[in-house]
Design an enzyme around this catalytic site. Structure first.
Site, PDB file in Angstrom:
ATOM      1  CB  THR A  68      -0.488   0.328  -4.148  1.00  0.00           C
ATOM      2  OG1 THR A  68      -0.541  -0.383  -2.902  1.00  0.00           O
ATOM      3  CG2 THR A  68      -0.323   1.818  -3.922  1.00  0.00           C
ATOM      4  CE1 TYR A  69      -3.855  -1.587   1.377  1.00  0.00           C
ATOM      5  CE2 TYR A  69      -3.079  -2.885  -0.483  1.00  0.00           C
ATOM      6  CZ  TYR A  69      -3.137  -2.656   0.874  1.00  0.00           C
ATOM      7  OH  TYR A  69      -2.471  -3.489   1.736  1.00  0.00           O
TER       8      TYR A  69
ATOM      9  CB  SER B 139      -0.970   0.032   1.187  1.00  0.00           C
ATOM     10  OG  SER B 139      -0.247   0.205   2.396  1.00  0.00           O
TER      11      SER B 139
ATOM     12  N   GLY C  45       5.884  -2.009   1.050  1.00  0.00           N
ATOM     13  CA  GLY C  45       5.984  -3.274   0.345  1.00  0.00           C
ATOM     14  C   GLY C  45       6.908  -3.206  -0.859  1.00  0.00           C
ATOM     15  CB  ALA C  46       6.984  -5.319  -3.902  1.00  0.00           C
TER      16      ALA C  46
END
EC number: 4.1.1.11
Length: 142
Positions: free
Chosen positions: A57-58, A25, A73-74
């Site tokens: 993403t969100y 996210s 994240g990634a």
């Protein structure tokens, strides 16, 4: 017919943190989420102005007034602290509604403080645009 239209945009925000090991996210200051009409969990595209990376993403809410734009994240492999980014959300509208719809545009300064709201989506707020990128083919096109 449904049309996919620009719904919300946070323009030229500065990434303040990145956490490769977070689940995923983008963390966004709650004040910016409110101004842009973005809800927790809403899908956004992130365009990195600094390096050209694009991803989806969100959003998750960050502390109100903090100016946080955190890449989790990634995506932290692609977007780094200090990068300028544009967060974009789209919505699907019926044709008649789409023709009159006005997106929520939020321009921010280098500290991610709001400097302009609901401006023309194609116009940068004063003091927020960088120098134009020269076209290397300009001479050959003339």
């Amino acid at each position: 017919m449904l049309r996919t239209m620009l719904k919300s945009k946070i323009h030229r925000a500065t990434v303040t943190q990145a956490d490769l090991h977070y689940v995923g996210s983008v963390t966004v200051d709650q004040d910016l989420l409110d101004a842009a009409d973005l809800l927790p969990g809403e899908q956004v595209a992130i365009v990195d102005v600094t390096n050209g990376a694009r991803l989806e993403t969100y959003v998750i809410p960050g502390r109100r007034g903090s100016g946080v734009i955190g890449i989790n994240g990634a995506a932290a492999h692609l977007v780094h602290p200090g990068d300028l980014v544009i967060l974009i959300a789209y919505g699907q509208l019926e044709d008649a509604q789409a023709r009159g719809y006005q997106p929520r545009i939020v321009h921010v300064d280098s500290g991610n403080r709001i400097v302009d709201l609901n401006a023309d989506a194609a116009t940068a707020a004063p003091g927020t645009a960088g120098a134009p990128v020269p076209n290397p083919l300009a001479d050959s096109l003339a």
